[in-house]
Design an enzyme around this catalytic site. Structure first.
Site, mmCIF file in Angstrom:
data_model
loop_
_atom_site.group_PDB
_atom_site.id
_atom_site.type_symbol
_atom_site.label_atom_id
_atom_site.label_comp_id
_atom_site.label_asym_id
_atom_site.label_seq_id
_atom_site.Cartn_x
_atom_site.Cartn_y
_atom_site.Cartn_z
ATOM 1 N N ASP A 239 17.453 -10.498 -17.107
ATOM 2 C CA ASP A 239 16.230 -9.897 -17.647
ATOM 3 C C ASP A 239 15.354 -10.913 -18.371
ATOM 4 O OD1 ASP A 239 18.336 -7.617 -17.455
ATOM 5 O OD2 ASP A 239 16.346 -6.706 -17.379
ATOM 6 N N ASN A 249 21.238 -10.140 -19.653
ATOM 7 C CA ASN A 249 21.317 -9.190 -18.539
ATOM 8 C C ASN A 249 21.988 -7.927 -19.088
ATOM 9 O OD1 ASN A 249 20.911 -8.552 -15.706
ATOM 10 N ND2 ASN A 249 23.127 -8.661 -15.479
#
Ligand code: MRU
Length: 347
Positions: A239, A249
């Site tokens: 992310d 993440n």
């Protein structure tokens, strides 16, 4: 994704989003005619996954721009920036969201002397370009990543980093798709990914549609599978990646990296350049979204824990770069990432 199902599309000046809260049981589109609906879809995870929410942010801003009434450029830009702020505020961890919104804001700013109508058209074109480029980047990530997968591999993935989390094809699942086409994959283990079950609901859905052999496991099974040497590689998305390679993440990624390290299993992170945040030095600077406690206390609307229990619900964790075997981007593979090697993709 197969069978003509798009995660997100721009059609007739509307943003169409495949409602991911309804998968795998129904393929229903949410048709957004204003940016507030797009913002709500991002917040409530009707659309989710870092690249996908980036595209949604860009399209949301383009949609918001179309609705601005003024023809005075300065006023238009002020309103546009305020819409951008609201879109970025929907979810704090994925870098792709602010990257995409800011990309459109820069276009508007650079063309501020042009008629507002022209700027609006430019923003629509740019938002569609963000989507197209994302798909192209994922295919490159898939090709680079597949070169790292050995023939006959059992691969583990966490959360959903597939077509549904991106413009199409996927990042981590793009690597798996490409490696499958090269006949390198034996089986994919899919973490169910509590509390939102992206693995069970979305990754499993994509793999079944693609007919790639896949096995659903609960999040606490990976250790024993690695101990039995049943997993040859872990591939996950991200992310936000800091400039030293630390990667945020979905919560549960970091313990997988620790386990992989202990068992000598390669741990790969696949993500486009839009996930890399050059403005932050390390993962310590990544803001971790804390979501509604209900996501922990309920399973699909049904309470599972007693009243009075304390709850935390961080949506992401950060894997330090030392635990990452390689970061796979559209620009190439960064083995043993650190702040120097990351410069290759930050240029
Ligand atoms: O909370 P979500 O579902 O938006 O989180 C998604 C993830 O953590 C994905 O693994 C990440 O965005 C990579 S998507 C290509």
């Amino acid at each position: 994704m197969k069978r003509g199902v798009d995660t997100i599309k721009w059609k007739s000046n509307r943003v169409w989003l495949l409602d991911q809260t309804q998968l795998p049981f129904s393929k229903r589109y949410i048709v957004c005619s204003d940016y507030l609906r797009v913002a709500r879809a991002i917040k409530t995870m009707e659309i989710r996954g870092a690249p996908a929410i980036g595209i949604a942010g860009a399209m949301g801003l383009a949609l918001g721009a179309l609705k601005i009434k003024t023809t005075v450029q300065d006023r238009f830009l002020r309103e546009l920036r305020s819409i951008g702020k609201k879109l970025i505020a929907t979810r704090p961890t994925a870098h792709n969201l602010e990257w995409a919104v800011n990309r459109l804001l820069v276009i508007a700013d650079k063309n501020r002397t042009k008629p507002v109508k022209t700027i609006k058209n430019m923003l629509t074109r740019e938002a569609v370009a963000v989507l197209k480029e994302d798909i192209a980047m994922n295919r490159k990530i898939g090709d680079y990543g597949a070169s790292l997968i050995k023939k006959g591999s059992n691969v583990l993935t966490h959360c959903n980093a597939g077509a549904l989390a991106t413009g199409g094809y996927g990042t981590a699942l793009g690597v798996i798709r490409s490696a499958w086409k090269q006949k390198k994959i034996k089986k994919v283990f899919v973490d169910e990914t509590r509390p939102r079950l992206q693995g069970a609901m979305l990754t499993a859905f994509e793999l079944v549609e693609e007919r790639i052999p896949a096995v659903l496991i609960s999040d606490n099974m990976a250790g024993s599978l690695m101990h039995r040497k049943a997993i040859d590689a872990v591939v996950v998305g991200a992310d936000r990646i800091a400039s030293n390679g630390d990667a945020a993440n979905k919560i549960g990624t970091y313990p997988l990296a620790v386990l992989a390290n202990y068992h000598g299993v390669p741990f790969y992170v696949a993500a486009p350049g839009s996930t890399i945040d050059p403005s932050i030095k390390t993962g310590k600077n990544i803001v971790i979204e804390e979501r509604d406690k209900k996501e922990m206390l309920e399973v699909r609307g049904k309470r599972i824990a007693p009243e009075g229990i304390g709850v935390i619900n961080p949506a992401f964790d950060v894997t330090p770069h030392e635990l990452i075997t390689a970061i796979i981007t559209e620009k190439g593979i960064i083995k043993n990432p650190d702040k120097n090697r990351m410069k290759k993709v930050l240029r």
